[in-house]
Motif scaffolding. Structure first.
Motif, PDB file in Angstrom:
ATOM      1  N   THR A 125     -20.315 -12.284  60.065  1.00 40.05           N
ATOM      2  CA  THR A 125     -20.489 -12.038  58.969  1.00 40.05           C
ATOM      3  C   THR A 125     -21.477 -11.819  58.011  1.00 40.05           C
ATOM      4  O   THR A 125     -21.355 -11.506  57.327  1.00 40.05           O
ATOM      5  CB  THR A 125     -21.315 -13.638  58.576  1.00 40.05           C
ATOM      6  OG1 THR A 125     -20.182 -14.610  59.730  1.00 40.05           O
ATOM      7  CG2 THR A 125     -22.575 -14.389  57.857  1.00 40.05           C
ATOM      8  N   TYR A 176     -12.689 -14.750  57.839  1.00 37.80           N
ATOM      9  CA  TYR A 176     -12.057 -16.026  57.817  1.00 37.80           C
ATOM     10  C   TYR A 176     -11.346 -15.739  59.587  1.00 37.80           C
ATOM     11  O   TYR A 176     -10.730 -16.846  59.485  1.00 37.80           O
ATOM     12  CB  TYR A 176     -11.192 -15.554  56.974  1.00 37.80           C
ATOM     13  CG  TYR A 176     -11.600 -15.374  56.146  1.00 37.80           C
ATOM     14  CD1 TYR A 176     -12.945 -17.320  55.685  1.00 37.80           C
ATOM     15  CD2 TYR A 176     -12.317 -14.589  55.132  1.00 37.80           C
ATOM     16  CE1 TYR A 176     -13.538 -17.229  53.869  1.00 37.80           C
ATOM     17  CE2 TYR A 176     -12.869 -14.969  53.860  1.00 37.80           C
ATOM     18  CZ  TYR A 176     -13.720 -15.629  53.173  1.00 37.80           C
ATOM     19  OH  TYR A 176     -14.021 -16.002  52.691  1.00 37.80           O
ATOM     20  N   TRP A 217      -7.553 -22.786  51.589  1.00 35.58           N
ATOM     21  CA  TRP A 217      -8.202 -23.671  52.066  1.00 35.58           C
ATOM     22  C   TRP A 217      -6.963 -24.336  53.126  1.00 35.58           C
ATOM     23  O   TRP A 217      -7.686 -24.858  54.432  1.00 35.58           O
ATOM     24  CB  TRP A 217      -9.242 -24.804  51.688  1.00 35.58           C
ATOM     25  CG  TRP A 217      -8.199 -25.464  50.374  1.00 35.58           C
ATOM     26  CD1 TRP A 217      -7.506 -24.847  49.361  1.00 35.58           C
ATOM     27  CD2 TRP A 217      -6.647 -26.766  50.862  1.00 35.58           C
ATOM     28  NE1 TRP A 217      -6.603 -25.725  48.931  1.00 35.58           N
ATOM     29  CE2 TRP A 217      -6.025 -26.531  49.813  1.00 35.58           C
ATOM     30  CE3 TRP A 217      -7.109 -27.574  52.391  1.00 35.58           C
ATOM     31  CZ2 TRP A 217      -5.472 -28.455  50.071  1.00 35.58           C
ATOM     32  CZ3 TRP A 217      -5.768 -28.329  52.144  1.00 35.58           C
ATOM     33  CH2 TRP A 217      -5.646 -29.102  51.277  1.00 35.58           C
ATOM     34  N   ALA A 232     -12.239 -18.744  51.047  1.00 33.13           N
ATOM     35  CA  ALA A 232     -12.943 -20.037  51.707  1.00 33.13           C
ATOM     36  C   ALA A 232     -11.740 -21.012  50.450  1.00 33.13           C
ATOM     37  O   ALA A 232     -10.773 -21.471  51.325  1.00 33.13           O
ATOM     38  CB  ALA A 232     -13.592 -20.288  52.273  1.00 33.13           C
ATOM     39  N   ARG A 233     -11.853 -21.367  49.330  1.00 30.97           N
ATOM     40  CA  ARG A 233     -11.353 -22.477  48.960  1.00 30.97           C
ATOM     41  C   ARG A 233      -9.849 -22.120  48.230  1.00 30.97           C
ATOM     42  O   ARG A 233      -9.398 -22.979  48.062  1.00 30.97           O
ATOM     43  CB  ARG A 233     -12.541 -21.817  47.573  1.00 30.97           C
ATOM     44  CG  ARG A 233     -13.654 -23.213  48.021  1.00 30.97           C
ATOM     45  CD  ARG A 233     -14.258 -23.869  46.773  1.00 30.97           C
ATOM     46  NE  ARG A 233     -14.124 -23.637  44.658  1.00 30.97           N
ATOM     47  CZ  ARG A 233     -14.655 -22.475  45.000  1.00 30.97           C
ATOM     48  NH1 ARG A 233     -15.729 -21.983  45.719  1.00 30.97           N
ATOM     49  NH2 ARG A 233     -14.286 -22.003  43.509  1.00 30.97           N
ATOM     50  N   VAL A 291     -22.199 -14.550  48.529  1.00 32.59           N
ATOM     51  CA  VAL A 291     -21.441 -15.773  49.459  1.00 32.59           C
ATOM     52  C   VAL A 291     -20.905 -16.415  48.527  1.00 32.59           C
ATOM     53  O   VAL A 291     -19.848 -17.312  49.166  1.00 32.59           O
ATOM     54  CB  VAL A 291     -23.199 -16.238  49.791  1.00 32.59           C
ATOM     55  CG1 VAL A 291     -22.877 -18.077  50.341  1.00 32.59           C
ATOM     56  CG2 VAL A 291     -23.979 -15.987  50.793  1.00 32.59           C
ATOM     57  N   TRP A 326     -16.975 -17.623  49.857  1.00 31.75           N
ATOM     58  CA  TRP A 326     -16.715 -19.225  49.490  1.00 31.75           C
ATOM     59  C   TRP A 326     -15.887 -19.354  49.097  1.00 31.75           C
ATOM     60  O   TRP A 326     -14.525 -20.142  48.750  1.00 31.75           O
ATOM     61  CB  TRP A 326     -17.847 -20.012  48.950  1.00 31.75           C
ATOM     62  CG  TRP A 326     -17.802 -21.586  48.704  1.00 31.75           C
ATOM     63  CD1 TRP A 326     -17.970 -22.249  47.594  1.00 31.75           C
ATOM     64  CD2 TRP A 326     -17.426 -22.212  50.002  1.00 31.75           C
ATOM     65  NE1 TRP A 326     -17.196 -23.581  47.927  1.00 31.75           N
ATOM     66  CE2 TRP A 326     -17.364 -23.594  49.566  1.00 31.75           C
ATOM     67  CE3 TRP A 326     -17.150 -22.416  50.815  1.00 31.75           C
ATOM     68  CZ2 TRP A 326     -16.921 -25.040  49.852  1.00 31.75           C
ATOM     69  CZ3 TRP A 326     -16.663 -23.993  51.631  1.00 31.75           C
ATOM     70  CH2 TRP A 326     -16.395 -24.547  51.019  1.00 31.75           C
ATOM     71  N   TRP A 327     -15.730 -18.774  47.588  1.00 32.31           N
ATOM     72  CA  TRP A 327     -13.996 -18.894  46.780  1.00 32.31           C
ATOM     73  C   TRP A 327     -13.469 -18.099  47.599  1.00 32.31           C
ATOM     74  O   TRP A 327     -11.879 -18.892  47.540  1.00 32.31           O
ATOM     75  CB  TRP A 327     -14.941 -17.301  45.305  1.00 32.31           C
ATOM     76  CG  TRP A 327     -13.449 -17.549  44.565  1.00 32.31           C
ATOM     77  CD1 TRP A 327     -13.275 -18.614  43.725  1.00 32.31           C
ATOM     78  CD2 TRP A 327     -12.622 -16.578  44.741  1.00 32.31           C
ATOM     79  NE1 TRP A 327     -12.153 -17.709  42.851  1.00 32.31           N
ATOM     80  CE2 TRP A 327     -11.805 -17.114  43.717  1.00 32.31           C
ATOM     81  CE3 TRP A 327     -12.732 -15.278  45.344  1.00 32.31           C
ATOM     82  CZ2 TRP A 327     -10.470 -15.933  42.958  1.00 32.31           C
ATOM     83  CZ3 TRP A 327     -11.447 -14.540  45.111  1.00 32.31           C
ATOM     84  CH2 TRP A 327     -10.500 -15.229  44.370  1.00 32.31           C
TER      85      TRP A 327
END
Length: 618
Positions: free
Chosen positions: A312, A144, A29, A25-26, A18, A22-23
């Motif tokens: 996911t 994504y 962004w 996605a950042r 997770v 998330w990393w």
């Protein structure tokens, strides 16, 4: 358009899948936000289409062809055009997000494999690393690409619920309660699906490993009659992968079926209630059409929610496998260097053996056991901090393990006896540091006496080498590797048996040119060939891993270090002189009959030990 691969893929967190997702996605962004905005616009437009259609029908039935009908029709046209444009741009951003995340993951895995040295093969099967790039990276990117449609679906669900409540409170309640219920039922299948996908992924990785091992040792298997044994093992593992795939297909098929059935039942229930309300006069004919339009439209968000769950699930499984690779601690450079880099010209000393390389001298290392001298030479390049802790090497009095790894790779280059070549243009294979001119390339080819390579490769320097340089002979591959090492212009160059695969005439030419080219720069050549020893500044003789004598080739032969040393030295170099077997022929036979990992000396590195362009090993 964004250039791929990325100049710097970054340093991801290794806490868990997770955190990793998330990393990613950042880091992207911007394009992720653009994709989400396009998705929201598309689904918002689609959500308002049934509402405007119902309004147009009611206005047409009440007032005929009038301004209200034309206004509603015009708005429908505008919504259709905006939805089409947003969908086109959104798809482009979806693909960019997919590729960006997949390439970032692939680069991270590739960087880890290149920097980890033998640690990665000690901890993970080869198939795990290959699958992390070939399959898992794409699974990570897929989530994504699906995210924008999922967020747009959530926004559309909220908009439809509000609009349905304006049409009828009972119908709005059905939408608010029914759709989450459908999604929750579908979500119950995610956990067993994830567990079975993980089992299939593990079995598939083992199959890839077994296939790679079988192919690399195919000649040996045929030679000893073991081909059928490995074929049976591969067949058995293939059947296991098939069974795991069937186990995945069971919850997957239920998920696929229910994502059609449950939304269909939801549509039927919503239309049935709406039809009865229209007969009772509670809602208008246009509102009934709106209800049916929403019932049909809401199947799309449910489908997108299901796809997001599946993506996911696959991404979490894939990210977990990727993190297993990224957590491998490199054999060298796991901790940053803490010592100041010694000035140029500092001596390189192997403390255990006593072998010393002084600035500007061309030195030969000789031993009755070639593997012994090769091990000493190899550890001068610092390839495994843990394994070499008991055999410290110092540059200018500073332990190599205390220096920044990049500084060591820049200054010390080790070229081993069994070279690894990569596919691609010959010029790129030679110029691994990217700083050589065409004249420099031709000069290095001449020094290595490799003109015949230019003739055998179509288009010469611009020609393409196949994987591992298989189109070249053993001697040609060795000379290409020698030219590549010379082009690094390293401050300290260590060459392990650089002429073992060439004939005597070629070896004599290379020896003379090599000594002249490296004169004034620190060079160590591991060899027992008198043709090479006669051209070096100094010979260092090693016995049982310890330096016992040093001097010129002539001095050691004449007994300057004592008669016992002279006799030992004569035995070593004389054995080479008396060898009746053609070196080129022996190398070719060995190269064709034994897979490359088995050929490597005890201190040798596999092709993933260091960055191809990092300079540490040529």
């Amino acid at each position: 358009m964004r250039s791929l691969p990325l100049a710097d893929p970054g340093t991801p967190p290794l806490r868990g899948p997770v955190a990793y997702l998330w990393w990613i996605a950042r880091r992207q962004w911007g394009i992720l936000l653009a994709a989400v905005l396009c998705g929201v616009v598309v689904f918002a437009c689609q959500a308002f289409l049934p509402y405007l259609t119902g309004q147009a029908i009611d206005d047409g039935l009440a007032n005929g062809f009038g301004p209200g009908l034309f206004r509603a029709t015009g708005l429908l046209l505008v919504l259709g055009l905006v939805s089409a444009a947003a969908g086109a741009f959104g798809h482009r951003y979806d693909v960019q997000n997919w590729l960006r995340a997949a390439f970032t993951t692939s680069q991270l895995v590739g960087r880890t494999a290149a920097r980890s040295g033998p640690a990665i093969t000690a901890e993970l099967p080869t198939g795990e690393v290959v699958s992390a790039v070939a399959n898992d990276a794409l699974r990570v990117g897929e989530v994504y690409a699906t995210l924008a449609r999922f967020v747009g679906s959530l926004v559309a669900y909220g908009a439809v619920a509000v609009l349905m409540l304006r049409v009828s409170v009972p119908l709005g309640v059905i939408v608010l309660v029914g759709l989450p219920t459908v999604a929750a039922v579908l979500g119950l299948l995610v956990k067993p699906l994830q567990r079975r996908q993980a089992a299939q992924r593990e079995a598939s990785g083992r199959l890839t490993t077994l296939g790679a091992d079988t192919v690399s040792g195919l000649r040996i298997l045929r030679g000893i009659g073991g081909e059928e044994v490995f074929t049976g093992r591969y067949r058995q593992q293939s059947q296991l992968v098939r069974r795991r795939g069937e186990e995945v297909a069971v919850p997957q098929s239920w998920l696929d079926a229910l994502q059609v059935l449950l939304p269909g039942l939801f549509v039927v229930a919503l239309v049935w209630v709406g039809a009865h309300m229209a007969l009772e006069g509670t809602i208008t004919p246009g509102e009934l059409v709106t209800t049916y339009g929403y019932a049909a439209f809401l199947a799309w968000p449910v489908q997108n929610a299901t796809m997001m769950l599946q993506a996911t699930t696959r991404a979490v499984v894939a990210a977990r496998k990727v993190l297993n690779v990224l957590r491998v601690v490199p054999s060298t450079g796991a901790r940053p260097g803490t010592a100041a880099v010694p000035p140029p010209g500092s001596p390189l000393v192997d403390e255990v053996s006593g072998v010393t390389l002084e600035h500007g001298r061309v030195v030969a290392l000789v031993s009755a056991d070639p593997d012994e001298s090769a091990r000493i030479a190899t550890r001068l390049g610092r390839f495994d901090d843990e394994a070499e802790a008991a055999t410290p090497v110092r540059l200018g009095g500073v332990l190599l393990a205390d220096l920044p790894k990049d500084a060591v790779r820049e200054r010390v280059v080790v070229a081993e006896a069994m070279p690894h070549l990569f596919s691609g243009p010959l010029a790129g294979e030679l110029d691994v540091r990217g700083a050589a001119t065409r004249d420099d390339l031709l000069e290095a080819v001449a020094l290595a006496d490799a003109h015949d390579v230019l003739d055998s490769v179509p288009d010469g320097l611009d020609g393409e080498l196949p994987e591992k340089g298989r189109s070249l002979s053993g001697g040609q591959r060795q000379r290409v590797a020698l030219a590549r090492a010379l082009l690094t212009r390293a401050e300290v160059l260590v060459l392990v048996e650089p002429t073992s695969a060439v004939d005597a005439h070629t070896e004599a030419r290379i020896a003379a040119r090599l000594a002249d080219a490296r004169r004034g720069r620190t060079t160590l050549v591991v060899t027992a060939s008198p043709l090479v020893l006669d051209h070096v500044d100094e010979v260092q003789l090693v016995r049982d891993g310890v330096l016992v004598a040093r001097g010129t080739h002539a001095e050691l032969l004449d007994g300057a270090a004592g008669p016992a040393v002279a006799a030992e030295y004569r035995r070593v170099v004389g054995r080479r002189m008396d060898d009746d077997t053609s070196v080129e022929e022996a190398f070719e036979v060995q190269d064709e009959s034994v897979p490359e990992p088995a050929l490597a000396r005890p201190g040798s590195r596999e092709c993933g030990t260091d960055e191809k362009h990092g300079g540490g090993e040529a």
